[in-house]
Scaffold this active site. Structure first.
Site, short mmCIF file in Angstrom:
data_model
loop_
_atom_site.label_atom_id
_atom_site.label_comp_id
_atom_site.label_asym_id
_atom_site.label_seq_id
_atom_site.Cartn_x
_atom_site.Cartn_y
_atom_site.Cartn_z
N HIS A 13 22.94 0.39 -31.40
CA HIS A 13 23.26 0.43 -30.62
C HIS A 13 21.93 -0.10 -29.53
O HIS A 13 22.29 -0.62 -28.30
CB HIS A 13 23.09 1.73 -29.62
CG HIS A 13 24.16 2.35 -30.85
ND1 HIS A 13 24.47 3.68 -30.58
CD2 HIS A 13 25.13 1.78 -31.01
CE1 HIS A 13 25.57 4.35 -31.58
NE2 HIS A 13 26.07 2.96 -31.43
N GLU A 25 43.10 -9.66 -41.01
CA GLU A 25 41.74 -9.57 -41.62
C GLU A 25 41.46 -9.05 -42.18
O GLU A 25 40.65 -8.75 -42.83
CB GLU A 25 41.11 -8.82 -39.48
CG GLU A 25 42.04 -7.56 -39.43
CD GLU A 25 41.26 -6.78 -38.29
OE1 GLU A 25 40.51 -7.12 -37.58
OE2 GLU A 25 42.58 -6.00 -37.84
N ASP A 40 36.65 -8.26 -39.59
CA ASP A 40 37.15 -7.30 -40.68
C ASP A 40 37.62 -8.73 -41.83
O ASP A 40 36.91 -7.95 -43.00
CB ASP A 40 37.66 -7.05 -40.27
CG ASP A 40 37.66 -5.18 -39.56
OD1 ASP A 40 36.83 -4.93 -40.23
OD2 ASP A 40 38.07 -5.38 -37.88
N CYS A 88 39.67 -14.25 -33.12
CA CYS A 88 38.82 -13.90 -32.10
C CYS A 88 38.03 -13.07 -32.78
O CYS A 88 37.35 -12.06 -32.10
CB CYS A 88 39.89 -12.79 -31.21
SG CYS A 88 40.83 -11.69 -32.25
#
Ligand code: PEP
Ligand code: MG
Length: 592
Positions: free
Chosen positions: A201, A444, A468, A515
């Site tokens: 984070h 993916e 992924d 992407c």
């Protein structure tokens, strides 16, 4: 002897994970989170109700403070970073945690501070023991909320980093999201941390705020001394304590060069990107909410290649009402005008906790579990509502582009198409006329790449999800810094699967995009251009560099690079090939 940084005997160079690019040289300040000595006292039965109310008031104050912080995040970050603070708010409302606090106060007669500490420590220990990077992240979140709650119970003023008045590099073991957000940007030139990963984070927030940062350094908070000079190269993950004169001039030279390259790339961010031998590659943006869409065209985006709609859900922890979804999708269509917009169905689960669904909580292995399209086909109402919302938002315009995440088997695509047809008929019966949407799939999961030729006959477009695809091919959790060395999008095994998807899309004549983060790494984007991708989608800040790449690289040369990469045996070889390629065609991009 000196290394590439010209390291001298008195200086010390540390290598970490570069999470936010930029170069800075300034004085080190060591920051340690304050430890609160909360009183632990047993309370009389007559004081129980009062103690519970005291906790309720402190929770409410905490909630209000978090709301203010969330508004700040919304201002500085256009994407999903606000979800971090939403996660903190969800801790306050968590039923199990509330029940535990109730037990501490009503049954054990502990005062509120004691109760908060006990309950927080119990879950923090459980999360930390799990060994999973994601759970360690949740432990940090919980400790951030508990500290805030304790401060509010004790009436202690928040002490955040910020009392510094001169340019500095903040050195710490770790920073909580609140601490990261409180960093005064005018003086904090960089941050270096012992802990953290590319997706932690603090890292996400520093990238969003634009403070150069290196994390995962292990011992920097023990080795650095407040007041010493420290140099940080956030792009390359390098930190130099006590840099010598040569190191300094090397770094400052790099910083100046980087700044002028970034500026000149930005000036050319508009317009199309076409290779010198005439191949157009559309450069699009990835977005996580409707908040930032109005500036995308100015950022150079030629469309939205990926709208990660699950962030709408994660923001509230609840299913998103249909009308709210329609408003968000319509905002994206309106902002992009004629440009394409690809809306991905909710990709919940895995590392994207889904609040009320309870996804992930009860699964041993959420990344391999009821994630994403599997969840949507398990709970069709959620899927139907989203499909309807997308079609309603696009009514009267061009057909919508709907992207299905995590397709592993053709039956999932076939079933979703049936459901979509039913939704389309329902809408028509209710007088809402829509054109049949284009239904594309994310490639993916290795099984999708390996059967791409069949999927390409049933899908209207492909969008390769290299993030992924990399984790599932390499069996390396994308959020775990301990296996980050294996999480390699440049690995030939990943590239070969990407190529299978590309070839299948080409022979079925359907549009082919990518992407994942790979699209924004110039050396890897060159390989994708060479494989024949029609579009690449990425964070808006990467668009200028990738357009410059496409404009400088002949397709024929990119194809030769792709062929060489595909016949390589390791990621290291591929990275070396692509570095040489950039040095020949667009050397500027090597300095970013
Ligand atoms: C991907 O997996 O590459 C992708 C773009 O999706 P996400 O990162 O949201 O999983
Ligand atoms: Mg994905």
């Amino acid at each position: 002897m000196s290394n590439s940084y010209g390291q001298t005997a008195t200086s010390r160079t540390l290598q970490g994970i570069g999470v936010s690019p930029g170069i800075a040289v300034a004085t080190a300040v060591l920051y340690r989170s304050r430890v609160y000595n909360a009183p632990a006292v047993e309370i009389a039965p007559s004081a129980i109700e009062h103690e519970w109310r005291r906790l309720a008031v402190a929770s409410e104050v905490t909630r209000r403070q978090l709301k203010v912080i969330r508004e700040r995040v919304d201002e500085i970050a256009s994407s999903g970073e606000a979800g971090i603070i939403d996660g903190h708010m969800m801790v306050l409302d968590d039923e199990i945690i509330t029940a535990d606090l109730h037990h501490e106060i009503f049954d054990l007669h502990h005062n509120a501070e004691w109760a908060v500490r006990e309950v927080a420590n119990k879950y923090i220990a459980q999360f930390q023991e799990s060994g999973d990077a994601l759970f360690r992240e949740r432990a940090d979140d919980l400790s951030d909320v508990a500290r805030r709650l304790l401060r509010n119970l004790m009436g202690v003023k928040e002490e955040l980093p910020g009392a510094w008045d001169r340019p500095c590099v903040v050195v710490a073991e770790n920073l909580t999201p609140s601490e990261t957000l409180a960093l005064p940007r005018s003086v904090v030139k960089a941050v270096v941390l012992d802990r953290g990963s590319l997706t932690s984070h603090a890292a996400l927030l520093m990238r969003a705020i634009g403070i150069p940062a290196v994390v995962g350094l292990g011992t920097v908070s023990q080795e650095a001394v407040s007041g010493q000079q420290i140099a940080v190269d956030g792009g390359n993950g390098v930190v130099v304590l006590n840099p010598g004169r040569r190191e300094l001039s090397h770094l400052l030279g790099l910083a100046r060069m980087r700044e002028s390259i970034v500026e000149s790339l930005r000036e050319r961010r508009g317009g199309e990107a076409v290779t010198p031998d005439g191949v157009r590659v559309r450069v699009m943006a990835n977005v996580e909410s409707a908040a930032g869409v109005s500036s995308l065209v100015d950022d150079g985006a030629e469309g939205i290649g990926l709208f990660r709609t699950e962030y709408l859900w994660m923001a509230s922890g609840k299913p998103v009402p249909e009308d709210e979804q329609v408003a968000a999708y319509r905002a994206a269509f309106d902002a992009m005008g004629d440009r394409p917009v690809i809306i991905r169905a909710f990709d919940l689960g895995g590392d994207k906790f889904a609040g009320e669904t309870g996804l992930c909580e009860s699964e041993e292995n959420p990344f391999l579990g009821l994630r994403s399209l599997r969840y949507l086909l398990h709970d069709e109402d959620v899927l139907r509502m989203q499909l309807r919302a997308i079609m309603r938002a696009s009514a009267g315009g061009a057909p919508a582009n709907i992207l299905l995440p995590m397709v592993a088997d053709i039956s999932e695509l076939v079933r979703t198409r049936e459901i979509m047809e039913e939704c389309l008929n329902d809408l028509a019966e209710n007088g809402v006329e829509c054109k049949t949407p284009r239904l594309g799939i994310m490639v993916e999961v290795p099984s999708a790449a390996l059967t791409a030729q069949f999927l390409a006959k049933r899908a209207d477009f492909f969008s390769v999800g290299s993030n992924d695809l990399t984790q599932y091919t390499m069996a390396a959790d994308r959020t775990n810094e301990l296996v980050a060395h294996l999480y390699q999008p440049a690995h030939p095994s990943v590239l070969r699967l990407v190529k299978m998807a590309a070839d299948a899309a080409k022979s079925a004549s359907i549009p082919l995009g990518l992407c994942g983060e790979m699209a924004s790494v110039p050396g890897l984007a060159a390989i994708l251009v060479g494989m024949g991708f029609d579009s690449l989608s990425m964070a808006p800040t990467s668009i200028p560099a990738i357009k410059a790449l496409i404009r400088a690289v002949p397709f024929s040369a990119a194809k030769a690079l792709a062929d060489a990469a595909l016949s390589s045996g390791s990621a290291a070889t591929v990275l070396e090939l692509s570095r040489d390629f950039l040095a020949r065609h667009v050397p500027d991009l090597l300095s970013l």
